[in-house]
Write a protein that holds these residues in place. Structure first.
Motif, short mmCIF file in Angstrom:
data_model
loop_
_atom_site.label_atom_id
_atom_site.label_comp_id
_atom_site.label_asym_id
_atom_site.label_seq_id
_atom_site.Cartn_x
_atom_site.Cartn_y
_atom_site.Cartn_z
N PHE A 165 6.23 1.34 39.77
CA PHE A 165 5.78 0.30 40.69
C PHE A 165 6.91 -0.18 41.61
N MET A 166 8.17 -0.10 41.15
CA MET A 166 9.28 -0.47 42.01
C MET A 166 9.36 0.48 43.20
N GLY A 167 9.10 1.76 42.94
CA GLY A 167 9.05 2.73 44.03
C GLY A 167 7.92 2.40 45.01
N VAL A 168 6.75 2.05 44.45
CA VAL A 168 5.60 1.69 45.29
C VAL A 168 5.90 0.45 46.13
N SER A 172 16.92 2.14 49.53
CA SER A 172 18.14 2.36 48.74
C SER A 172 18.17 1.43 47.53
N PHE A 173 17.80 0.17 47.74
CA PHE A 173 17.83 -0.79 46.64
C PHE A 173 16.69 -0.56 45.65
N SER A 174 15.50 -0.26 46.15
CA SER A 174 14.39 0.01 45.23
C SER A 174 14.66 1.27 44.42
N THR A 175 15.29 2.27 45.05
CA THR A 175 15.68 3.49 44.33
C THR A 175 16.70 3.17 43.25
N LEU A 176 17.65 2.30 43.58
CA LEU A 176 18.67 1.91 42.61
C LEU A 176 18.05 1.25 41.39
N PHE A 181 16.33 1.77 35.47
CA PHE A 181 15.38 1.72 34.36
C PHE A 181 15.04 3.12 33.85
N ILE A 182 15.08 4.11 34.73
CA ILE A 182 14.87 5.49 34.29
C ILE A 182 16.01 5.94 33.39
N GLY A 239 10.61 -8.10 42.38
CA GLY A 239 11.89 -7.41 42.42
C GLY A 239 12.32 -7.15 43.85
N CYS A 240 11.37 -6.77 44.71
CA CYS A 240 11.68 -6.58 46.13
C CYS A 240 12.07 -7.91 46.78
N ALA A 241 11.40 -9.00 46.38
CA ALA A 241 11.77 -10.33 46.89
C ALA A 241 13.19 -10.67 46.48
#
Length: 262
Positions: A75-78, A94-98, A103-104, A142-144
């Motif tokens: 969902f972070m990727g989404v 870049s930040f969402s990928t990080l 977590f992965i 998390g995006c916020a």
């Protein structure tokens, strides 16, 4: 057959695709089709693993902390992709990928594999919507959080408006998740609310974001104070999600993910 034994393959492919998407987004001054395509492909690959794991376990992979981390990465990727498409921030991928990658990696190191069974309380129609809605709300918030951290160092009014929209959406899903959870609790344990540590921190998190919304709507706080509030609220969210598992008072909680009977 898809299971935790081959998670590293799907994880590596997803992360590589997300990294490619992040690179293309940074190299383009406008929205990049390549960035969108690579990021979408990474989400799809991880989604295929989740679906395959669901089939292998013969239950939704939502029981353990490792399984919820898996959904959070997805969902972070989404959420990162939707933010990129809507507001065209080149750096957001870049930040969402990080965050997704962190977590992965944790899951690769500590997958927390449990058996296929579900305790009776988890065999409820509220189980899947409650957890998935919560995980999606966590990713949007998390995006916020990412926007708030960036906004502390780069003064752009648009960042605050973006944070507003993300918080409104995140809190809406968070509220729905809490409502579904209370219905689930009533069915499973006879009470809508029991004020155990998990539920207490859920209310603290919820109130933190509601306070941000209140102060924002009535213009009662400055930009940096609002960003700081979002950061603190996100830290409270982390405490609600997994931090409470390490509290002595939570060891008998029905919400403890890493117990064998949960």
């Amino acid at each position: 057959m898809i299971n935790w034994d081959n998670f590293y393959v799907f994880a590596a492919i997803s992360v590589c695709l997300w990294l490619a998407g992040a690179v293309f987004s940074l190299r383009s001054s406008t929205k990049s089709k390549a960035a969108t395509a690579f990021t979408s492909a990474g989400i799809i690959i991880l989604g295929i693993f989740i679906a395959g794991l669901w089939v292998f376990l013969q239950r939704p992979p939502l029981r353990t902390m490792g399984e919820t981390r898996l959904w959070y990465s997805f969902f972070m990727g989404v959420a990162g992709l939707l933010t990129y498409i809507r507001w065209k921030y080149r750096w957001i991928l870049s930040f969402s990928t990080l965050l997704s990658t962190v977590f992965i990696i944790i899951n690769l190191m500590k997958p927390e594999i449990h058996d296929q069974s579900l305790m009776p309380a988890l065999q409820s129609i509220w189980f899947i919507p409650h957890v998935t809605v919560y995980m999606f709300s966590y990713s949007v918030l998390g995006c916020a959080f990412i926007i708030a951290v960036t906004g502390l160092f780069h003064h752009k009014e648009e960042y605050l408006h973006t944070a507003d929209n993300l918080v409104y959406a995140g809190v809406a899903f968070l509220s729905i998740g809490m409502l579904l959870g209370s219905l689930w609790a009533k069915e499973a344990w006879g009470n809508y609310w029991s004020w155990d540590p998990k539920e207490t921190w859920a209310v603290i998190t919820w109130m933190g974001y509601l306070l941000y919304i209140h102060l924002r709507l009535f213009k009662k706080a400055g930009r940096k104070s609002l960003y700081a509030m979002l950061i603190v609220s996100f830290l409270a969210l982390q405490m609600c999600w997994y931090g409470v598992n390490y509290l002595p008072a939570a060891q008998q909680s029905v919400h403890l993910y890493n117990r064998n009977n949960n």
